[in-house]
Scaffold this motif. Structure first.
Motif, PDB file in Angstrom:
ATOM      1  N   ALA A  92       0.825  -1.211   0.000  1.00  0.00           N
ATOM      2  CA  ALA A  92       0.000   0.000   0.000  1.00  0.00           C
ATOM      3  C   ALA A  92       0.858   1.259   0.000  1.00  0.00           C
ATOM      4  CB  ALA A  92      -0.928  -0.008   1.212  1.00  0.00           C
ATOM      5  N   GLY A  93       1.904   1.262   0.820  1.00  0.00           N
ATOM      6  CA  GLY A  93       2.753   2.443   0.935  1.00  0.00           C
ATOM      7  C   GLY A  93       3.548   2.737  -0.319  1.00  0.00           C
ATOM      8  N   TRP A  94       4.228   1.725  -0.832  1.00  0.00           N
ATOM      9  CA  TRP A  94       5.073   1.961  -2.005  1.00  0.00           C
ATOM     10  C   TRP A  94       4.254   2.186  -3.263  1.00  0.00           C
ATOM     11  CZ3 TRP A  94       9.745   3.619  -1.805  1.00  0.00           C
ATOM     12  CH2 TRP A  94      10.557   3.294  -0.720  1.00  0.00           C
ATOM     13  N   ASN A  95       3.069   1.556  -3.361  1.00  0.00           N
ATOM     14  CA  ASN A  95       2.203   1.806  -4.512  1.00  0.00           C
ATOM     15  C   ASN A  95       1.712   3.253  -4.510  1.00  0.00           C
ATOM     16  OD1 ASN A  95       0.416   0.741  -6.811  1.00  0.00           O
ATOM     17  ND2 ASN A  95      -1.096   1.618  -5.419  1.00  0.00           N
ATOM     18  N   TYR A  96       1.341   3.741  -3.320  1.00  0.00           N
ATOM     19  CA  TYR A  96       0.862   5.121  -3.235  1.00  0.00           C
ATOM     20  C   TYR A  96       1.986   6.100  -3.535  1.00  0.00           C
ATOM     21  CZ  TYR A  96      -2.096   8.959  -1.723  1.00  0.00           C
ATOM     22  OH  TYR A  96      -2.850  10.105  -1.707  1.00  0.00           O
ATOM     23  N   TRP A  97       3.176   5.778  -3.068  1.00  0.00           N
ATOM     24  CA  TRP A  97       4.328   6.637  -3.345  1.00  0.00           C
ATOM     25  C   TRP A  97       4.596   6.689  -4.846  1.00  0.00           C
ATOM     26  CZ3 TRP A  97       9.213   5.593  -5.458  1.00  0.00           C
ATOM     27  CH2 TRP A  97      10.145   6.649  -5.342  1.00  0.00           C
ATOM     28  N   LEU A  98       4.595   5.534  -5.511  1.00  0.00           N
ATOM     29  CA  LEU A  98       4.819   5.506  -6.956  1.00  0.00           C
ATOM     30  C   LEU A  98       3.734   6.289  -7.687  1.00  0.00           C
ATOM     31  CD1 LEU A  98       6.264   4.284  -9.522  1.00  0.00           C
ATOM     32  CD2 LEU A  98       4.447   2.575  -9.483  1.00  0.00           C
ATOM     33  N   PRO A 431       0.135  -6.288 -12.886  1.00  0.00           N
ATOM     34  CA  PRO A 431       0.661  -7.520 -12.274  1.00  0.00           C
ATOM     35  C   PRO A 431       2.183  -7.530 -12.169  1.00  0.00           C
ATOM     36  CG  PRO A 431      -0.986  -8.047 -13.952  1.00  0.00           C
ATOM     37  CD  PRO A 431      -0.682  -6.589 -14.076  1.00  0.00           C
ATOM     38  N   VAL A 432       2.842  -6.957 -13.186  1.00  0.00           N
ATOM     39  CA  VAL A 432       4.313  -6.880 -13.146  1.00  0.00           C
ATOM     40  C   VAL A 432       4.750  -6.020 -11.964  1.00  0.00           C
ATOM     41  CG1 VAL A 432       6.369  -6.123 -14.402  1.00  0.00           C
ATOM     42  CG2 VAL A 432       4.458  -7.192 -15.639  1.00  0.00           C
ATOM     43  N   TRP A 433       4.053  -4.898 -11.742  1.00  0.00           N
ATOM     44  CA  TRP A 433       4.357  -4.012 -10.634  1.00  0.00           C
ATOM     45  C   TRP A 433       4.159  -4.719  -9.290  1.00  0.00           C
ATOM     46  CZ3 TRP A 433       6.848  -0.515  -8.356  1.00  0.00           C
ATOM     47  CH2 TRP A 433       6.350   0.256  -7.318  1.00  0.00           C
ATOM     48  N   LEU A 434       3.131  -5.538  -9.188  1.00  0.00           N
ATOM     49  CA  LEU A 434       2.888  -6.292  -7.954  1.00  0.00           C
ATOM     50  C   LEU A 434       4.006  -7.293  -7.706  1.00  0.00           C
ATOM     51  CD1 LEU A 434      -0.961  -6.956  -8.261  1.00  0.00           C
ATOM     52  CD2 LEU A 434       0.178  -5.388  -6.686  1.00  0.00           C
ATOM     53  N   VAL A 435       4.495  -7.926  -8.764  1.00  0.00           N
ATOM     54  CA  VAL A 435       5.619  -8.864  -8.618  1.00  0.00           C
ATOM     55  C   VAL A 435       6.871  -8.130  -8.170  1.00  0.00           C
ATOM     56  CG1 VAL A 435       7.169 -10.413  -9.877  1.00  0.00           C
ATOM     57  CG2 VAL A 435       4.699 -10.553 -10.266  1.00  0.00           C
ATOM     58  N   VAL A 436       7.128  -6.966  -8.765  1.00  0.00           N
ATOM     59  CA  VAL A 436       8.293  -6.156  -8.376  1.00  0.00           C
ATOM     60  C   VAL A 436       8.217  -5.786  -6.889  1.00  0.00           C
ATOM     61  CG1 VAL A 436       9.419  -3.912  -8.681  1.00  0.00           C
ATOM     62  CG2 VAL A 436       8.737  -5.247 -10.680  1.00  0.00           C
ATOM     63  N   LEU A 437       7.033  -5.373  -6.436  1.00  0.00           N
ATOM     64  CA  LEU A 437       6.865  -5.018  -5.035  1.00  0.00           C
ATOM     65  C   LEU A 437       7.075  -6.225  -4.129  1.00  0.00           C
ATOM     66  CD1 LEU A 437       3.816  -2.557  -5.024  1.00  0.00           C
ATOM     67  CD2 LEU A 437       6.206  -2.033  -4.519  1.00  0.00           C
TER      68      LEU A 437
END
Length: 456
Positions: A92-98, A431-437
């Motif tokens: 949640a934190g890093w997705n919001y930051w991005l 989905p790629v972003w979720l894998v990276v996270l």
């Protein structure tokens, strides 16, 4: 010698918090993007904004319930971490930051275009750099100064929209509008939904992106003077004001001009001034949109610094982001985010325009993920407090049915994005972003274990 502060400062007033949320939500999506959404749905754009506004109000009530009970830094990331688990908090934190790094990049990029309207020979990269340095400096002074700055910049946008609505009402009410104007424009050219239900659904993708930024209220909770009072007031008032600004402005526009002419003649707001024969019309609009872009960027810099601070509190980001200035500003997070934004802006100028639009589509997908996380985390938050018998002071309505409705709606938005060529690739990037996270989370855990074993 006094020790450095260890907590954020609670100096944001209710008017600051409302304008911060309005500043994030009322931007180029309304001033310039409305023509594109009108082309998808016609006069039905009014219904699109009503539907989107209701969904966002429900989501904001869920976030408002949580941050009113626990007004902390990091907002969604904190609640996901506490009530769901370590990875959801990290996600949640890093997705919001991005998300806000991408939004900030977009706003900085268009600033150069707006300045070039008056100064065509002025380098676009230099205009972006000047705004970046200035706004970063504003955010480093103190949070009260940031709040005042955002209050007045957001107020320019709000007054501009109110002026548009008032002007339209005067034109219609005193029969000063062109002969093609009238309330029958809402149905005379192919009906209220000329593109049918499919057009209405597709328009919701654009509409929901316009509402992005309202969740900034959650970020301000840790620095609000009286969060138990100001957060509920801001949640109640901001959503209705946004609905009035969007729905009111677009309803007047749909009556002033046939919808099938709006997209062909450029920005709807330029058209209002132009029909009055005002030579300064483009300059006025350009100033308003420039102010809007700076306002959104200002909110982005603020949000990114606080999100990194909250992530560092959880152990999901390096502890250096916990450092505060003498004025209680998480200056390391602010400076790091600004530096990342600068890099993205430089890259943006080196790639084709189409690639830039794809990045903005990824921001839309990231915003949808953020809203879905708010809904899911609220389910766990409410369940935990019901189990403990806690009395919540600002309960979100229609729990858990509203949560199910919002999740279904957001899933529909992602599916609809695959139907729009400019948005399609972003859905597959998610989905790629979720894998990276997830990989980043695993690396973080390994480093933490290694550090722990070294210390022991």
């Amino acid at each position: 010698m006094s020790s450095p502060p260890t907590e954020l400062s609670r100096t944001l007033q209710n008017r600051h918090i409302q304008m911060i949320a309005l500043g994030g939500a009322i931007g180029t999506g309304l001033f310039y993007g409305s023509a594109a959404s009108i082309g998808l749905v016609g006069p039905g754009i009014i219904l699109s904004y009503v539907i989107g506004g209701v969904i966002m109000y429900l989501i904001m009530r869920m976030l408002g319930e949580m941050v009113t009970h626990e007004p902390v830094a990091g907002a969604l990331s904190y609640f996901a971490y506490r009530y769901w688990g370590q990875f959801p908090g990290f996600l949640a934190g890093w997705n919001y930051w991005l998300l806000y790094v991408l939004v900030s990049m977009a706003e900085l990029s268009v600033i150069g275009i707006y300045v070039a309207y008056w100064l065509p020979d002025f380098p676009a990269w230099l205009a972006a750099l000047i705004v970046l340095v200035t706004i970063t400096g504003v955010n480093l002074v103190n949070v009260r100064f940031f709040g005042e700055f955002e209050f007045w910049f957001a107020l320019v946008k709000v007054l501009a929209v109110i002026g548009m609505i008032a002007l339209g009402i005067v034109l219609l009410g005193f029969d000063l509008a062109p002969a093609t104007s009238g309330i029958d424009n809402l149905w005379a050219h192919g009906g209220f939904l000329p593109m049918g239900v499919h057009g209405l659904l597709l328009s919701l993708v654009v509409v929901m992106f316009s509402f992005g930024g309202t969740e900034l209220i959650g970020i301000t909770a840790a620095e609000a003077e009286d969060p138990k009072r100001s957060i509920p007031r801001a949640v109640r008032q901001v959503m209705w004001r946004i609905l009035i600004f969007y729905v009111g402005a677009l309803t007047v526009l749909m009556m002033l001009y046939p919808w099938n002419q709006v997209g062909m003649e450029g920005s709807p707001f330029v058209m209002i001034f132009s029909r009055l024969g005002m030579p300064a019309a483009p300059d006025i609009l350009n100033l308003v949109v420039l102010t809007a872009a700076i306002s959104v960027y200002n909110s982005g810099v603020y949000s990114n610094g606080r999100m990194l601070y909250g992530l560092a509190e959880q152990g999901n980001a390096p502890r250096i982001f916990l450092k505060l200035s003498r004025n209680h500003i998480p200056y390391v997070g602010v400076l790091f985010s600004s530096a990342c934004t600068l890099v993205v802006v430089v890259v943006n100028y080196l790639i084709p325009e189409g690639a830039f639009m794809q990045v903005m589509a990824v921001a839309t997908a990231a915003a949808t993920l953020t809203w879905a996380l708010i809904v899911l985390v609220h389910l766990r938050f409410r369940r935990a407090h019901q189990h403990n018998g806690t009395e919540l002071s600002f309960k979100a309505p229609l729990y858990p049915y509203a949560n199910i409705l919002c999740l279904g709606f957001l899933l529909m938005i992602l599916v609809l994005m695959t139907q729009l060529p400019s948005m399609r690739n972003a859905v597959w990037v998610l989905p790629v972003w979720l894998v990276v996270l997830y990989l980043g989370y695993r690396i973080r855990n390994r480093l933490a274990l290694r550090a722990g074993s070294t210390q022991s």
